[in-house]
Design a protein around this motif. Sequence first.
Motif, PDB file in Angstrom:
ATOM      1  N   THR A   1       4.116  11.065  -2.894  1.00  0.00           N
ATOM      2  CA  THR A   1       5.224  10.852  -3.825  1.00  0.00           C
ATOM      3  C   THR A   1       4.665  10.264  -5.124  1.00  0.00           C
ATOM      4  O   THR A   1       3.723   9.472  -5.117  1.00  0.00           O
ATOM      5  CB  THR A   1       6.276   9.944  -3.183  1.00  0.00           C
ATOM      6  OG1 THR A   1       6.935  10.695  -2.152  1.00  0.00           O
ATOM      7  CG2 THR A   1       7.294   9.444  -4.172  1.00  0.00           C
ATOM      8  N   ASP A   2       5.256  10.626  -6.271  1.00  0.00           N
ATOM      9  CA  ASP A   2       4.612  10.313  -7.545  1.00  0.00           C
ATOM     10  C   ASP A   2       5.646  10.076  -8.644  1.00  0.00           C
ATOM     11  O   ASP A   2       6.761  10.603  -8.584  1.00  0.00           O
ATOM     12  CB  ASP A   2       3.722  11.495  -7.940  1.00  0.00           C
ATOM     13  CG  ASP A   2       2.465  11.069  -8.671  1.00  0.00           C
ATOM     14  OD1 ASP A   2       2.243   9.853  -8.877  1.00  0.00           O
ATOM     15  OD2 ASP A   2       1.680  11.966  -9.030  1.00  0.00           O
ATOM     16  N   PHE A   3       5.250   9.278  -9.620  1.00  0.00           N
ATOM     17  CA  PHE A   3       6.068   8.979 -10.806  1.00  0.00           C
ATOM     18  C   PHE A   3       7.440   8.427 -10.392  1.00  0.00           C
ATOM     19  O   PHE A   3       8.475   9.082 -10.511  1.00  0.00           O
ATOM     20  CB  PHE A   3       6.219  10.218 -11.692  1.00  0.00           C
ATOM     21  CG  PHE A   3       4.903  10.743 -12.191  1.00  0.00           C
ATOM     22  CD1 PHE A   3       4.079   9.968 -12.989  1.00  0.00           C
ATOM     23  CD2 PHE A   3       4.475  12.015 -11.850  1.00  0.00           C
ATOM     24  CE1 PHE A   3       2.857  10.441 -13.437  1.00  0.00           C
ATOM     25  CE2 PHE A   3       3.258  12.508 -12.302  1.00  0.00           C
ATOM     26  CZ  PHE A   3       2.451  11.714 -13.089  1.00  0.00           C
ATOM     27  N   VAL A   4       7.409   7.195  -9.915  1.00  0.00           N
ATOM     28  CA  VAL A   4       8.602   6.529  -9.406  1.00  0.00           C
ATOM     29  C   VAL A   4       8.795   5.212 -10.155  1.00  0.00           C
ATOM     30  O   VAL A   4       7.834   4.460 -10.369  1.00  0.00           O
ATOM     31  CB  VAL A   4       8.491   6.239  -7.896  1.00  0.00           C
ATOM     32  CG1 VAL A   4       9.772   5.605  -7.372  1.00  0.00           C
ATOM     33  CG2 VAL A   4       8.159   7.508  -7.124  1.00  0.00           C
ATOM     34  N   THR A   5      10.032   4.920 -10.524  1.00  0.00           N
ATOM     35  CA  THR A   5      10.403   3.615 -11.068  1.00  0.00           C
ATOM     36  C   THR A   5      11.376   2.941 -10.124  1.00  0.00           C
ATOM     37  O   THR A   5      12.392   3.524  -9.747  1.00  0.00           O
ATOM     38  CB  THR A   5      11.029   3.745 -12.465  1.00  0.00           C
ATOM     39  OG1 THR A   5      10.063   4.290 -13.372  1.00  0.00           O
ATOM     40  CG2 THR A   5      11.471   2.383 -12.990  1.00  0.00           C
ATOM     41  N   VAL A   6      11.050   1.710  -9.755  1.00  0.00           N
ATOM     42  CA  VAL A   6      11.890   0.873  -8.902  1.00  0.00           C
ATOM     43  C   VAL A   6      12.270  -0.342  -9.745  1.00  0.00           C
ATOM     44  O   VAL A   6      11.432  -1.197 -10.029  1.00  0.00           O
ATOM     45  CB  VAL A   6      11.134   0.446  -7.631  1.00  0.00           C
ATOM     46  CG1 VAL A   6      12.017  -0.405  -6.730  1.00  0.00           C
ATOM     47  CG2 VAL A   6      10.602   1.663  -6.882  1.00  0.00           C
TER      48      VAL A   6
ATOM     49  N   THR B   1      -4.452  10.375  -2.634  1.00  0.00           N
ATOM     50  CA  THR B   1      -5.308   9.991  -3.751  1.00  0.00           C
ATOM     51  C   THR B   1      -4.920  10.753  -5.021  1.00  0.00           C
ATOM     52  O   THR B   1      -4.759  11.976  -5.005  1.00  0.00           O
ATOM     53  CB  THR B   1      -6.787  10.248  -3.417  1.00  0.00           C
ATOM     54  OG1 THR B   1      -7.135   9.467  -2.269  1.00  0.00           O
ATOM     55  CG2 THR B   1      -7.687   9.860  -4.575  1.00  0.00           C
ATOM     56  N   GLY B   2      -4.739  10.015  -6.106  1.00  0.00           N
ATOM     57  CA  GLY B   2      -4.316  10.611  -7.372  1.00  0.00           C
ATOM     58  C   GLY B   2      -2.819  10.668  -7.543  1.00  0.00           C
ATOM     59  O   GLY B   2      -2.320  11.081  -8.593  1.00  0.00           O
ATOM     60  N   HIS B   3      -2.079  10.257  -6.524  1.00  0.00           N
ATOM     61  CA  HIS B   3      -0.616  10.238  -6.569  1.00  0.00           C
ATOM     62  C   HIS B   3      -0.140   8.792  -6.363  1.00  0.00           C
ATOM     63  O   HIS B   3      -0.846   7.853  -6.659  1.00  0.00           O
ATOM     64  CB  HIS B   3      -0.044  11.180  -5.516  1.00  0.00           C
ATOM     65  CG  HIS B   3      -0.513  12.595  -5.656  1.00  0.00           C
ATOM     66  ND1 HIS B   3      -0.074  13.440  -6.664  1.00  0.00           N
ATOM     67  CD2 HIS B   3      -1.422  13.312  -4.947  1.00  0.00           C
ATOM     68  CE1 HIS B   3      -0.675  14.612  -6.561  1.00  0.00           C
ATOM     69  NE2 HIS B   3      -1.496  14.567  -5.531  1.00  0.00           N
ATOM     70  N   LEU B   4       1.079   8.622  -5.916  1.00  0.00           N
ATOM     71  CA  LEU B   4       1.643   7.294  -5.675  1.00  0.00           C
ATOM     72  C   LEU B   4       1.537   6.413  -6.918  1.00  0.00           C
ATOM     73  O   LEU B   4       1.145   5.240  -6.849  1.00  0.00           O
ATOM     74  CB  LEU B   4       0.965   6.638  -4.470  1.00  0.00           C
ATOM     75  CG  LEU B   4       1.104   7.399  -3.140  1.00  0.00           C
ATOM     76  CD1 LEU B   4       0.274   6.732  -2.057  1.00  0.00           C
ATOM     77  CD2 LEU B   4       2.565   7.506  -2.696  1.00  0.00           C
ATOM     78  N   ARG B   5       1.910   6.967  -8.075  1.00  0.00           N
ATOM     79  CA  ARG B   5       1.956   6.214  -9.334  1.00  0.00           C
ATOM     80  C   ARG B   5       3.370   5.666  -9.497  1.00  0.00           C
ATOM     81  O   ARG B   5       4.318   6.423  -9.709  1.00  0.00           O
ATOM     82  CB  ARG B   5       1.547   7.125 -10.495  1.00  0.00           C
ATOM     83  CG  ARG B   5       0.045   7.428 -10.502  1.00  0.00           C
ATOM     84  CD  ARG B   5      -0.333   8.540 -11.436  1.00  0.00           C
ATOM     85  NE  ARG B   5       0.005   9.847 -10.865  1.00  0.00           N
ATOM     86  CZ  ARG B   5      -0.429  11.006 -11.362  1.00  0.00           C
ATOM     87  NH1 ARG B   5      -1.198  11.013 -12.448  1.00  0.00           N
ATOM     88  NH2 ARG B   5      -0.085  12.143 -10.783  1.00  0.00           N
ATOM     89  N   ILE B   6       3.477   4.344  -9.376  1.00  0.00           N
ATOM     90  CA  ILE B   6       4.787   3.714  -9.194  1.00  0.00           C
ATOM     91  C   ILE B   6       4.875   2.451 -10.032  1.00  0.00           C
ATOM     92  O   ILE B   6       3.897   1.699 -10.161  1.00  0.00           O
ATOM     93  CB  ILE B   6       4.996   3.380  -7.703  1.00  0.00           C
ATOM     94  CG1 ILE B   6       4.992   4.680  -6.872  1.00  0.00           C
ATOM     95  CG2 ILE B   6       6.304   2.631  -7.479  1.00  0.00           C
ATOM     96  CD1 ILE B   6       4.722   4.484  -5.411  1.00  0.00           C
ATOM     97  N   THR B   7       6.066   2.197 -10.588  1.00  0.00           N
ATOM     98  CA  THR B   7       6.353   0.975 -11.336  1.00  0.00           C
ATOM     99  C   THR B   7       7.459   0.200 -10.637  1.00  0.00           C
ATOM    100  O   THR B   7       8.507   0.759 -10.301  1.00  0.00           O
ATOM    101  CB  THR B   7       6.798   1.302 -12.767  1.00  0.00           C
ATOM    102  OG1 THR B   7       5.745   1.987 -13.443  1.00  0.00           O
ATOM    103  CG2 THR B   7       7.135   0.026 -13.532  1.00  0.00           C
TER     104      THR B   7
ATOM    105  N   THR C   1      -1.531   3.831  -7.556  1.00  0.00           N
ATOM    106  CA  THR C   1      -1.725   3.090  -8.807  1.00  0.00           C
ATOM    107  C   THR C   1      -0.366   2.503  -9.153  1.00  0.00           C
ATOM    108  O   THR C   1       0.571   3.230  -9.506  1.00  0.00           O
ATOM    109  CB  THR C   1      -2.218   4.021  -9.924  1.00  0.00           C
ATOM    110  OG1 THR C   1      -3.452   4.618  -9.514  1.00  0.00           O
ATOM    111  CG2 THR C   1      -2.440   3.246 -11.221  1.00  0.00           C
ATOM    112  N   VAL C   2      -0.252   1.184  -9.036  1.00  0.00           N
ATOM    113  CA  VAL C   2       1.062   0.540  -9.045  1.00  0.00           C
ATOM    114  C   VAL C   2       1.092  -0.581 -10.072  1.00  0.00           C
ATOM    115  O   VAL C   2       0.219  -1.453 -10.089  1.00  0.00           O
ATOM    116  CB  VAL C   2       1.410  -0.006  -7.642  1.00  0.00           C
ATOM    117  CG1 VAL C   2       2.774  -0.674  -7.663  1.00  0.00           C
ATOM    118  CG2 VAL C   2       1.395   1.135  -6.619  1.00  0.00           C
TER     119      VAL C   2
END
Length: 272
Positions: free
Chosen positions: A118-123, A148-154, A174-175
């Motif tokens: 899962t990628d490009f998520v804002t919480v 790897t290379g995904h899970l980019r979350i704020t 990458t969080v």
Amino acid sequence: MQITSLSQLKTEAASDGKKVLQLSTVLKGSGTDEVVVSSDKTIVGVGADAGLTGGGFFVKKASNVIIRNLKISFAQAPVDLIAAQKSDHLWFDHNELFNDTSHDKDFYDGLLDLTHATDFVTVSWNHLHDHAKGSLIGHSDSNAAEDTGHLRITYSHNWFDNVASRLPRVRFGTVHLYDNLFTDAKTSGIHCLMNAQCLVQNNVFVNVKLPVWTTEDSDLDGFAVATGNDFGGEEPVITQAGSFKAAPYSVTLEPASAVSALVEGGAGTGKI
């Protein structure tokens, strides 16, 4: 579209096409009901008391999903209150996610779990409380090839209160976590593992053991950069300094001294 029953919610959330689904009451599930959400859906509560109890939302192979202003509670394992797999461009905002602490820690599953690339998520601006295992990013140490290379979350302006651990627990991702409030975590706070990169800025921790740590419980340590935080007298355990030192987007950081009042006053439902 106004939603008045759980069966209607399940049908419309899983259907094709762009839809805005509005809930005005708290719908009741059996405990393990799961609402599968497809692409291009906005599911939003009207007022401060709308949502789902006894079930959760599962965003599956979907893009462009918003879940906002909902009270979501008491989904029994293996159902999470909110889960996403193989999905991207998601926004979870101003929700209240909760269970209780009177059951065994495995009676419920996660409050908000993001897995399988899962990628490009804002919480943002969520109130998550009274639970054992809060938020999981990356489900397994063995899933490097996919994650790897995904899970980019704020995570920004969330209030984790009386959630024992996983605030979040991160593998491979990458969080960016900024201006969040963490209160009364009995086991641990932000746990960054399996080469994950965590940037932890201007958060407040009150009675949180291990507010940030990058070791134990996985095969590999993670990396972290922590600046401007108030750790409440506890010490982070950062075994590897991270290379993720600045967000790839414009952000205004509130000072830690302002975070508690700001987040307590603004997180949760009925505040949008």
